[in-house]
Design an enzyme around this catalytic site. Structure first.
Site, short mmCIF file in Angstrom:
data_model
loop_
_atom_site.label_atom_id
_atom_site.label_comp_id
_atom_site.label_asym_id
_atom_site.label_seq_id
_atom_site.Cartn_x
_atom_site.Cartn_y
_atom_site.Cartn_z
N GLU A 129 4.94 1.26 15.05
CA GLU A 129 3.59 1.82 15.01
C GLU A 129 3.60 3.19 15.67
O GLU A 129 3.56 3.31 16.90
CB GLU A 129 2.60 0.88 15.72
CG GLU A 129 2.46 -0.49 15.06
CD GLU A 129 1.60 -0.47 13.78
OE1 GLU A 129 1.16 0.61 13.36
OE2 GLU A 129 1.39 -1.57 13.22
N GLU A 168 -1.88 5.94 6.32
CA GLU A 168 -0.82 6.12 7.31
C GLU A 168 0.27 7.03 6.74
O GLU A 168 1.45 6.91 7.06
CB GLU A 168 -0.28 4.74 7.72
CG GLU A 168 -1.39 3.88 8.35
CD GLU A 168 -0.96 2.45 8.66
OE1 GLU A 168 0.23 2.12 8.55
OE2 GLU A 168 -1.85 1.65 9.02
N HIS A 185 0.74 1.59 3.93
CA HIS A 185 -0.70 1.76 4.07
C HIS A 185 -1.10 3.20 3.77
O HIS A 185 -0.52 4.14 4.32
CB HIS A 185 -1.16 1.36 5.48
CG HIS A 185 -1.18 -0.12 5.67
ND1 HIS A 185 -0.78 -0.74 6.83
CD2 HIS A 185 -1.55 -1.12 4.82
CE1 HIS A 185 -0.91 -2.06 6.70
NE2 HIS A 185 -1.38 -2.31 5.49
N HIS A 210 4.64 2.41 10.34
CA HIS A 210 3.17 2.37 10.24
C HIS A 210 2.60 3.24 11.35
O HIS A 210 3.33 3.75 12.19
CB HIS A 210 2.67 0.93 10.40
CG HIS A 210 2.97 0.05 9.23
ND1 HIS A 210 2.01 -0.36 8.33
CD2 HIS A 210 4.13 -0.51 8.80
CE1 HIS A 210 2.55 -1.13 7.40
NE2 HIS A 210 3.84 -1.24 7.66
ZN LIG Z 1 -0.01 -0.02 8.59
#
Ligand SMILES: [Zn+2]
EC number: 3.4.19.11
Length: 395
Positions: free
Chosen positions: A365, A165, A162, A306
């Site tokens: 995350e 990110e 992403h 992420h």
């Molecule tokens: Zn992500």
């Protein structure tokens, strides 16, 4: 650092002379036969650089070796054309310098060009790294694989699926640099000796899956694509909310794992800064290349980095193997991050990886807040997640 072999030299001898693990030297010279070094052959010594030094009055190799904490023979090896008994003031020689501090500075806007420069520098100092091109982005930027290790356990880690990110890339590159420093200096990380890890894993790092997207968030669109990108962004020149690739397709919604569900329920029905899964699965080069890589290398486990949430996901539709739970427990223990088995999400790389190969796959995350996370979180994230990086190798 490059040296030239002399009569009687061997990899083993260089390993003693420079105090570098033997197999790192062997792996840095894959085209040479260690049993038959030829005189004059160029040999890479990882973890060192050479520096030019101008001889002063009364300098001798013996004095220089004492002050520089290096053996005289290391100086003789690097300066084979210099007569140590007739040093002249003003003459230039080479000094071997052990690299003990990181090249990667992750605490900056880490775009594709910064990544590329760091990869080049790391490859020069650590020639046992293998750098491969797995493919190109829509805009034609290389998507690179950094591969290292001598072992059987195949581990993949990737970052920046992403766009906004991108801090995940700078964190992952910093871990790589820490790992490399610990290997060549035989220092511990969190009490762990890393050479056994190097010898047991075959680690693949894809530091930036979505280079176009990262550069868009950090630098704005390339001239050639300004118009199309601005249209997708509804006329705005603020790209901080952009997650997709440069065509406005979410690369982590592109994989054939219940893709239809995401297609149906995700709001965007056309290219958008985030969440658009594409017209069909695997239309985008970045996603196709990541799928091909997984099919080509039979990874034993995969970690996708992420942001944000300080948690990680490890299950998918009950298809994950029992080993996943064991690893997840260790990840939670070493990081304090929350271990989450299932989340209501499909079509991600991890979802597909687990479904396709029935191997442990994790989405980590990093950090907490609104993407893009500020660099002020870098140090905290680095410390929290370093244990996960290591556990992915030793578990
Ligand atoms: Zn992500």
């Amino acid at each position: 650092m490059k040296v030239r072999a002399r009569s009687g030299d061997s990899f083993w001898y260089y390993s003693q002379l420079f105090r570098i693990p033997l197999n790192l030297i062997t792996d840095s010279n894959p085209d040479l036969n260690p049993a038959r070094l030829q005189i004059g052959q160029e040999i890479e010594i990882p973890g060192f650089i050479s520096r030019s030094y101008t001889i002063r009055e009364n300098d001798t190799f013996w004095k220089l070796s004492a002050t520089g904490n290096m053996s005289v023979d290391a100086l003789l090896l690097l300066n084979q054309n210099v007569n140590p008994n007739q040093l002249k003031a003003g003459e230039n020689i080479l000094l071997p310098v052990r690299v003990t501090s990181p090249i990667v500075n992750g605490k900056r806007e880490y775009n594709y060009q910064v990544l590329q420069a760091d990869i080049n520098k790391l490859k020069e100092i650590y020639p046992f790294l293998n750098i491969n091109l797995i493919g190109k982005s829509v805009f034609g930027l290389p998507i690179q694989q950094i591969r290292l290790g001598n072992g059987q356990k195949k581990v993949q880690m990737n970052a920046s699926f992403h766009a906004n990110e991108w801090i995940t890339t700078s964190i992952l590159m910093s871990y790589l640099n820490t790992f490399l420093l610990s290997l060549t200096n035989s220092t511990l990380i969190r009490g762990l000796s890393t050479l056994p890890l190097y010898n047991s894993v075959d680690l693949t790092i894809i530091p930036m899956v979505n280079p176009d997207g990262v550069n868009l968030v950090l630098n704005g669109p390339p001239e050639e694509m300004r118009e199309s990108v601005m249209k997708i962004n509804k006329g705005s020149t603020d790209y901080t909310g952009w997650k997709g690739n440069i065509r406005g397709i979410d690369l982590n919604k592109q994989f054939p794992a219940k893709w239809e569900i995401e297609k149906e329920r995700k709001e965007p029905k056309a290219p958008a800064p985030r969440d658009y899964p594409g017209d069909t699965p695997l239309t985008e080069p970045e996603a196709i290349e990541m799928a091909n890589l997984a099919r080509m290398i039979d990874f034993d486990r995969m970690l996708a980095f992420h942001t944000q949430g300080k948690e990680f996901y490890w299950g998918y539709e009950g298809l994950e193997p029992s080993e996943s739970e064991r690893i997840a427990n260790e990840f939670a223990r070493v990081s304090g991050y929350k271990s989450v088995r299932y989340i209501d999400s499909h079509a991600g790389y991890r979802d597909w990886f687990i479904q396709e190969f029935r191997r442990p796959g994790f989405t980590i995350e990093l950090g907490e807040g609104t993407n893009p996370l500020p660099l002020s979180q870098f140090d905290q994230i680095y410390e929290e997640v370093l244990g996960i990086f290591l556990a992915a190798l030793y578990m």
